[in-house]
Design a protein around this motif. Sequence first.
Motif, mmCIF file in Angstrom:
data_model
loop_
_atom_site.group_PDB
_atom_site.id
_atom_site.type_symbol
_atom_site.label_atom_id
_atom_site.label_comp_id
_atom_site.label_asym_id
_atom_site.label_seq_id
_atom_site.Cartn_x
_atom_site.Cartn_y
_atom_site.Cartn_z
ATOM 1 N N GLY A 33 0.807 -1.211 0.000
ATOM 2 C CA GLY A 33 0.000 0.000 0.000
ATOM 3 C C GLY A 33 0.840 1.261 0.000
ATOM 4 O O GLY A 33 2.066 1.219 0.039
ATOM 5 N N GLN A 34 0.136 2.398 -0.034
ATOM 6 C CA GLN A 34 0.798 3.692 -0.080
ATOM 7 C C GLN A 34 0.064 4.675 0.829
ATOM 8 O O GLN A 34 -1.126 4.510 1.096
ATOM 9 C CB GLN A 34 0.824 4.230 -1.511
ATOM 10 C CG GLN A 34 1.590 3.343 -2.454
ATOM 11 C CD GLN A 34 1.425 3.763 -3.907
ATOM 12 O OE1 GLN A 34 0.387 4.248 -4.311
ATOM 13 N NE2 GLN A 34 2.467 3.550 -4.697
ATOM 14 N N ARG A 38 -1.072 2.394 3.737
ATOM 15 C CA ARG A 38 0.050 1.465 3.974
ATOM 16 C C ARG A 38 -0.297 0.524 5.130
ATOM 17 O O ARG A 38 -0.863 0.952 6.135
ATOM 18 C CB ARG A 38 1.331 2.215 4.341
ATOM 19 C CG ARG A 38 1.872 3.086 3.266
ATOM 20 C CD ARG A 38 3.172 3.736 3.675
ATOM 21 N NE ARG A 38 2.969 4.629 4.814
ATOM 22 C CZ ARG A 38 3.915 5.363 5.378
ATOM 23 N NH1 ARG A 38 5.152 5.306 4.923
ATOM 24 N NH2 ARG A 38 3.637 6.148 6.390
ATOM 25 N N GLU A 72 -5.491 -5.792 -2.393
ATOM 26 C CA GLU A 72 -6.005 -4.585 -3.047
ATOM 27 C C GLU A 72 -4.973 -3.901 -3.939
ATOM 28 O O GLU A 72 -5.315 -3.348 -4.982
ATOM 29 C CB GLU A 72 -6.503 -3.599 -1.991
ATOM 30 C CG GLU A 72 -7.759 -4.075 -1.286
ATOM 31 C CD GLU A 72 -8.088 -3.274 -0.032
ATOM 32 O OE1 GLU A 72 -7.466 -2.208 0.201
ATOM 33 O OE2 GLU A 72 -8.964 -3.731 0.726
ATOM 34 N N ASN A 73 -3.699 -3.919 -3.517
ATOM 35 C CA ASN A 73 -2.659 -3.216 -4.269
ATOM 36 C C ASN A 73 -1.919 -4.088 -5.273
ATOM 37 O O ASN A 73 -1.241 -3.564 -6.159
ATOM 38 C CB ASN A 73 -1.657 -2.585 -3.299
ATOM 39 C CG ASN A 73 -2.278 -1.425 -2.542
ATOM 40 O OD1 ASN A 73 -2.406 -0.333 -3.088
ATOM 41 N ND2 ASN A 73 -2.685 -1.661 -1.302
#
Length: 172
Positions: A33-34, A38, A72-73
């Motif tokens: 994630g970001q 994250r 998800e990522n």
Amino acid sequence: MIMSTIFPEADVTEGLKSAMRLYASGVTVITAGQGAGRRGLTATAFTSVTMDPPTVLVCVNRNGQAHDAIVENGHFCVNVLCEEARDVAESFAGMTGKTGADQFEGFEWIETRVGAPAYAFAQAAVACKLTQTLETASHSIFIGEVCEAATNPDRTPLLHFNRGFHAIGALK
């Protein structure tokens, strides 16, 4: 010498837990994630699968936020920790009370090409795009193709043994 404790079939789960506590292994933090999305977790279930193409796997509990972030990522980064990063391991193991993106606070992170965060002072970081997911019981086995790898061989690895974090030479 024979084994000091033999677990009967009815207690095989306790026997496996006991055996795994005695298996010294490297410590990783798996991230995905970001920004505010994250997530990460401290884990020891990481290994290479193939070198052509370069592929690794990690095992992650499906009930955790990091699991959802990986799905998800479509990426993850395996951060192999050095002994100086015990506080990073503790943060992502839930030992500090921080959760979610707050676990990243106070540590320096670099965004990898796949988008997953890499710990700037890791002994090694392996960034992967997710290529396959296998589910078994409570966990998913995430297989990822390595897109980027960085190493810092001058650092001493952090080990997990008997429910604790240790430096090499400190195990007795």
